[in-house]
Design an enzyme around this catalytic site. Structure first.
Site, mmCIF file in Angstrom:
data_model
loop_
_atom_site.group_PDB
_atom_site.id
_atom_site.type_symbol
_atom_site.label_atom_id
_atom_site.label_comp_id
_atom_site.label_asym_id
_atom_site.label_seq_id
_atom_site.Cartn_x
_atom_site.Cartn_y
_atom_site.Cartn_z
ATOM 1 N N PRO A 41 77.598 30.475 -22.936
ATOM 2 C CG PRO A 41 77.968 28.763 -24.489
ATOM 3 C CD PRO A 41 78.057 29.095 -23.035
ATOM 4 C CG ASP A 90 89.856 52.456 -21.672
ATOM 5 O OD1 ASP A 90 90.844 52.822 -22.320
ATOM 6 O OD2 ASP A 90 89.920 51.844 -20.605
ATOM 7 C CD GLU A 119 79.451 19.289 -25.336
ATOM 8 O OE1 GLU A 119 78.664 20.171 -25.712
ATOM 9 O OE2 GLU A 119 80.613 19.191 -25.758
ATOM 10 N NE ARG A 127 91.634 48.191 -18.370
ATOM 11 C CZ ARG A 127 91.244 49.306 -18.981
ATOM 12 N NH1 ARG A 127 89.954 49.587 -19.077
ATOM 13 N NH2 ARG A 127 92.123 50.133 -19.491
HETATM 14 N N1 SAM Z 1 77.265 22.810 -24.761
HETATM 15 C C1 SAM Z 1 77.446 24.188 -24.509
HETATM 16 C C2 SAM Z 1 76.720 24.996 -25.573
HETATM 17 O O1 SAM Z 1 76.668 24.598 -26.711
HETATM 18 O O2 SAM Z 1 76.229 26.079 -25.212
HETATM 19 C C3 SAM Z 1 78.908 24.596 -24.568
HETATM 20 C C4 SAM Z 1 79.695 24.136 -23.432
HETATM 21 S S1 SAM Z 1 81.335 24.789 -23.467
HETATM 22 C C5 SAM Z 1 82.217 23.592 -24.386
HETATM 23 C C6 SAM Z 1 81.905 24.579 -21.818
HETATM 24 C C7 SAM Z 1 81.797 25.779 -20.924
HETATM 25 O O3 SAM Z 1 82.552 26.861 -21.467
HETATM 26 C C8 SAM Z 1 80.412 26.342 -20.704
HETATM 27 O O4 SAM Z 1 79.695 25.630 -19.740
HETATM 28 C C9 SAM Z 1 80.712 27.761 -20.280
HETATM 29 O O5 SAM Z 1 80.981 27.843 -18.890
HETATM 30 C C10 SAM Z 1 81.975 28.081 -21.057
HETATM 31 N N2 SAM Z 1 81.739 28.898 -22.264
HETATM 32 C C11 SAM Z 1 81.802 28.478 -23.549
HETATM 33 N N3 SAM Z 1 81.558 29.464 -24.399
HETATM 34 C C12 SAM Z 1 81.336 30.570 -23.668
HETATM 35 C C13 SAM Z 1 81.011 31.922 -23.986
HETATM 36 N N4 SAM Z 1 80.857 32.339 -25.234
HETATM 37 N N5 SAM Z 1 80.850 32.787 -22.959
HETATM 38 C C14 SAM Z 1 80.991 32.386 -21.682
HETATM 39 N N6 SAM Z 1 81.286 31.103 -21.320
HETATM 40 C C15 SAM Z 1 81.453 30.209 -22.286
#
Ligand code: SAM
Length: 253
Positions: free
Chosen positions: A88, A168, A115, A153
């Site tokens: 994220p 697209d 996490e 794609r």
């Molecule tokens: N503690 C982290 C935070 O608050 O940023 C969130 C961890 S999340 C529960 C677990 C994993 O999901 C992350 O390490 C990432 O690989 C993936 N993930 C979660 N949200 C994402 C997003 N918006 N984009 C890409 N990967 C995401």
């Protein structure tokens, strides 16, 4: 294109390798997938891949060592290409990024869980971080699936009609705009007719109608994309005149 994914849930990727456009392309050998499960690179009887965070706090973190060993194994099997962590905190994923990824001969995606991941792995083994948007998923797999779907794609010969990718949203002829509305049979559905211009057979008028609908839809829903297209010089004089007319009529209404 050779895709590697490092994931605790490799089975999730069968959605890409067995279904729809990406599944067909996989079958035809246009791309291949190798999944690497960090659990296979643990050295304890419990196959531990996570531990508590230093400093306290809720949840668990992925250990660096099984991830590093996964990367090293990929390096011994043809190499990683750029290593991309789904996160994220990453740069928002876009169509431009999908185009960029589709040019790569190989790439490796790292899917976090819990996490997140020990920062030392990220600092030393990850080339870039990509986000699917401003929300938190429970794992990187769903994000990697989306990024891969958008990328695959675009590989040559994957879509039956190469033109359809160009038409697209965000792409080619649309110069970063949203796609216009589309209609198929029947001509009248629940009392509503297809816009008459689409039945006219007049290609220039149809193209103009589609362009104007794209401009109008984008102006209404994503004015930021209109500004971006303007800044990048992607709008014609005709487009700009249409947008001017549109804003003066909506102000008047
Ligand atoms: N503690 C982290 C935070 O608050 O940023 C969130 C961890 S999340 C529960 C677990 C994993 O999901 C992350 O390490 C990432 O690989 C993936 N993930 C979660 N949200 C994402 C997003 N918006 N984009 C890409 N990967 C995401």
């Amino acid at each position: 294109m050779q895709v590697n994914v490092i994931s605790l849930f490799p089975d999730m990727f069968s959605a890409l390798t067995t279904m729809g456009v990406t599944g067909r392309a996989h079958e035809q050998g246009k791309w291949s997938l190798s999944a690497w499960n960090p659990r296979n690179y643990t050295h304890d009887v419990h196959k531990t891949v996570d531990d508590r965070p230093y400093g306290g706090g809720p949840g668990m973190l992925m250990l660096a060592q099984p991830l590093v060993d996964s990367i090293n194994d990929i390096k011994q099997h043809g190499g990683t290409g750029p290593v991309i962590l789904l996160s994220p905190a990453g740069k928002p994923f876009t169509q431009v990024k999908a185009q960029e990824l589709s040019q790569l001969p190989r790439v490796t995606f790292v899917c976090g869980r819990y996490e997140g991941i020990d920062q030392r792995f990220i600092d030393h083994y990850v080339d870039e971080e990509v986000s699917l948007g401003d929300f938190v998923l429970s794992g990187g797999e769903v994000a990697a699936l989306a990024v891969l779907d958008a990328t695959i794609r675009l590989l040559p010969g994957v879509l039956n009609d190469q033109q359809s990718a160009l038409q697209d949203s965000f792409h080619g002829e649309l110069s970063g705009l949203l796609d216009c509305e589309h209609y198929t049979r029947p001509e009248v559905f629940e009392g509503e007719s297809v816009p008459p211009v689409l039945l006219s057979g007049h290609h220039a008028n149809i193209a103009q109608w589609r362009r104007e609908r794209s401009l109008a839809l984008t102006a209404a829903r994503r004015p930021d994309l209109i500004q971006q297209a303007k800044d990048n010089g992607l709008l014609s004089k005709k487009d700009l005149l249409f947008l001017e007319r549109l804003s003066s009529t909506s102000i008047a209404n």
